[in-house]
Design an enzyme around this catalytic site. Sequence first.
Site, PDB file in Angstrom:
ATOM      1  N   GLN A   1     -10.231  -3.600  -3.211  1.00 47.59           N
ATOM      2  CA  GLN A   1     -11.704  -3.173  -2.459  1.00 47.59           C
ATOM      3  C   GLN A   1     -12.917  -3.376  -3.827  1.00 47.59           C
ATOM      4  OE1 GLN A   1     -12.592  -1.559   0.403  1.00 47.59           O
ATOM      5  NE2 GLN A   1     -14.538  -2.009  -0.428  1.00 47.59           N
TER       6      GLN A   1
ATOM      7  N   ARG B   1       0.785  -1.236   0.004  1.00 50.83           N
ATOM      8  CA  ARG B   1       0.038  -0.155   0.044  1.00 50.83           C
ATOM      9  C   ARG B   1       0.942   1.263  -0.069  1.00 50.83           C
ATOM     10  NH1 ARG B   1      -5.339   1.744   3.450  1.00 50.83           N
ATOM     11  NH2 ARG B   1      -6.235   0.272   1.999  1.00 50.83           N
TER      12      ARG B   1
ATOM     13  N   HIS C   1      -7.304   0.868  -6.366  1.00 48.71           N
ATOM     14  CA  HIS C   1      -7.759  -0.003  -5.245  1.00 48.71           C
ATOM     15  C   HIS C   1      -8.553  -1.270  -5.637  1.00 48.71           C
ATOM     16  CE1 HIS C   1      -7.849  -1.088  -1.231  1.00 48.71           C
ATOM     17  NE2 HIS C   1      -8.690  -0.065  -0.612  1.00 48.71           N
TER      18      HIS C   1
ATOM     19  N   ARG D   1     -13.929  -7.997   1.972  1.00 44.30           N
ATOM     20  CA  ARG D   1     -12.602  -7.915   1.915  1.00 44.30           C
ATOM     21  C   ARG D   1     -11.944  -9.174   2.009  1.00 44.30           C
ATOM     22  NH1 ARG D   1     -10.276  -2.688   1.572  1.00 44.30           N
ATOM     23  NH2 ARG D   1      -8.385  -4.055   1.086  1.00 44.30           N
TER      24      ARG D   1
ATOM     25  N   ASP E   1     -17.028   8.009  -1.861  1.00 46.86           N
ATOM     26  CA  ASP E   1     -15.699   7.692  -1.002  1.00 46.86           C
ATOM     27  C   ASP E   1     -15.325   9.424  -0.560  1.00 46.86           C
ATOM     28  OD1 ASP E   1     -13.374   6.752  -0.216  1.00 46.86           O
ATOM     29  OD2 ASP E   1     -12.210   7.016  -2.266  1.00 46.86           O
TER      30      ASP E   1
ATOM     31  N   CYS F   1     -16.513   2.390   0.366  1.00 49.93           N
ATOM     32  CA  CYS F   1     -15.105   1.752   0.746  1.00 49.93           C
ATOM     33  C   CYS F   1     -14.770   1.817   2.425  1.00 49.93           C
ATOM     34  CB  CYS F   1     -14.140   2.023  -0.099  1.00 49.93           C
ATOM     35  SG  CYS F   1     -13.732   3.605   0.031  1.00 49.93           S
TER      36      CYS F   1
HETATM   37  N1  NVA Z   1      -9.676   6.936  -1.891  1.00 53.11           N
HETATM   38  C1  NVA Z   1      -9.504   6.544  -0.267  1.00 53.11           C
HETATM   39  C2  NVA Z   1      -9.690   5.433  -0.159  1.00 53.11           C
HETATM   40  C3  NVA Z   1      -9.339   4.710   1.129  1.00 53.11           C
HETATM   41  C4  NVA Z   1      -9.761   3.142   1.286  1.00 53.11           C
HETATM   42  C5  NVA Z   1      -7.897   7.025  -0.053  1.00 53.11           C
HETATM   43  O1  NVA Z   1      -6.984   6.578  -0.801  1.00 53.11           O
HETATM   44  O2  NVA Z   1      -7.352   7.450   1.223  1.00 53.11           O
HETATM   45  N1   CP Z   2     -11.199   0.535   2.501  1.00 47.10           N
HETATM   46  C1   CP Z   2     -10.006   0.149   2.882  1.00 47.10           C
HETATM   47  O1   CP Z   2      -9.040  -0.067   2.055  1.00 47.10           O
HETATM   48  O2   CP Z   2      -9.836   0.431   4.213  1.00 47.10           O
HETATM   49  P1   CP Z   2      -8.455   0.526   4.978  1.00 47.10           P
HETATM   50  O3   CP Z   2      -7.787   1.738   4.513  1.00 47.10           O
HETATM   51  O4   CP Z   2      -8.786   0.419   6.399  1.00 47.10           O
HETATM   52  O5   CP Z   2      -7.600  -0.520   4.518  1.00 47.10           O
END
Ligand code: NVA
Ligand code: CP
Length: 325
Positions: free
Chosen positions: A141, A111, A138, A301, A233, A273
């Site tokens: 997700q 990540r 992502h 997930r 989101d 998400c």
């Molecule tokens: N768009 C958000 C998704 C988090 C799961 C981010 O990247 O922070």
């Molecule tokens: N939706 C998602 O990826 O959550 P986290 O950021 O908690 O992993």
Amino acid sequence: MLTDLLSLGETAPADISRILASAAALKKDLQRRKTSRQLAGPLAGPLAGKTLVMIFEKSSTRTRLSFEIGMYQLGGQAIFLSPRDIQLGRGETIEDTARVLSRYAHAIMIRTFAHETVEAAARAADVPVINGLSDKHHPCQVLADLMTLKEKKGRLKGLTLAYVGDGNNMAHSLLEGCAKSGVSIAVATPKGYEPDEAVVAGARKAARGTGARVLLTRDPALAVRGAHAVYTDVWTSMGQEDEAARRRRAFAGYRVNAALLAAARPDAVVMHCLPAHRGEEIAADVLDGPRSVVLDQAENRLHAQKAVLLLLMGRPPQEKTRRSR
Ligand code: NVA
Ligand code: CP
């Protein structure tokens, strides 16, 4: 043959369907074991003796726990690393990190910020690399989201999903995943926050093969009209915290609330998400209301990623074509 999971744009529709079918079977199996009070049998699982190394350059609740618990349930082991723990945080390159990890582990999950970092890791690694979220995609997700949609509606082909908000990583993976699964998608964003043009073009191309439609608009009500699912989101993603005030102003008309939801089908589900900001991108009564399926998405997930782990790690190592070294 799938060797990495970097984005759904690079994943064949047949692999997406295979993952969703396997995830549904894994979920059923886990539920059966829970009712019969059987343990998941970690020592005898299909990934016994295998290790997933996870590098998190951003925070996570769902991704970390679902991968860690998923590996445990399959009989393997997951190791969590933050850049503070490893030399990556002191300037060791992602390529060297990926090459070294390939000598110990059977797969790598990452990540991170720039999507190029995930791509560089995948090029350098000899083992599968899974994108656990980048600024651009992502995919894990959206596999869970498609699984949830299928559970709730009994099918994917012919459905319409409306996405309201930022043209971000979630919008990109939804565009790709929906188009490849025959789900029409309407994306409503303010000016300046549209999804990436190349991602949209790829989704349009994939949609031609599945009969799905891809619509981009500035009008949330138009996007939501007749939708089977309404997705949103956060307005400010991880790494964009400095832009929060400007984003709150730009997205003010893009909140998913009861009035907007009224334009969707009466049986439309509400998706997010998570983590969510009640009162920003989504009204609290909608997020916590009867049409919300956000906890099913979060649960799925686990099942969807177990299917990914089995597909990538549950077979003899595949030769990865090296594009650079
Ligand atoms: N768009 C958000 C998704 C988090 C799961 C981010 O990247 O922070
Ligand atoms: N939706 C998602 O990826 O959550 P986290 O950021 O908690 O992993």
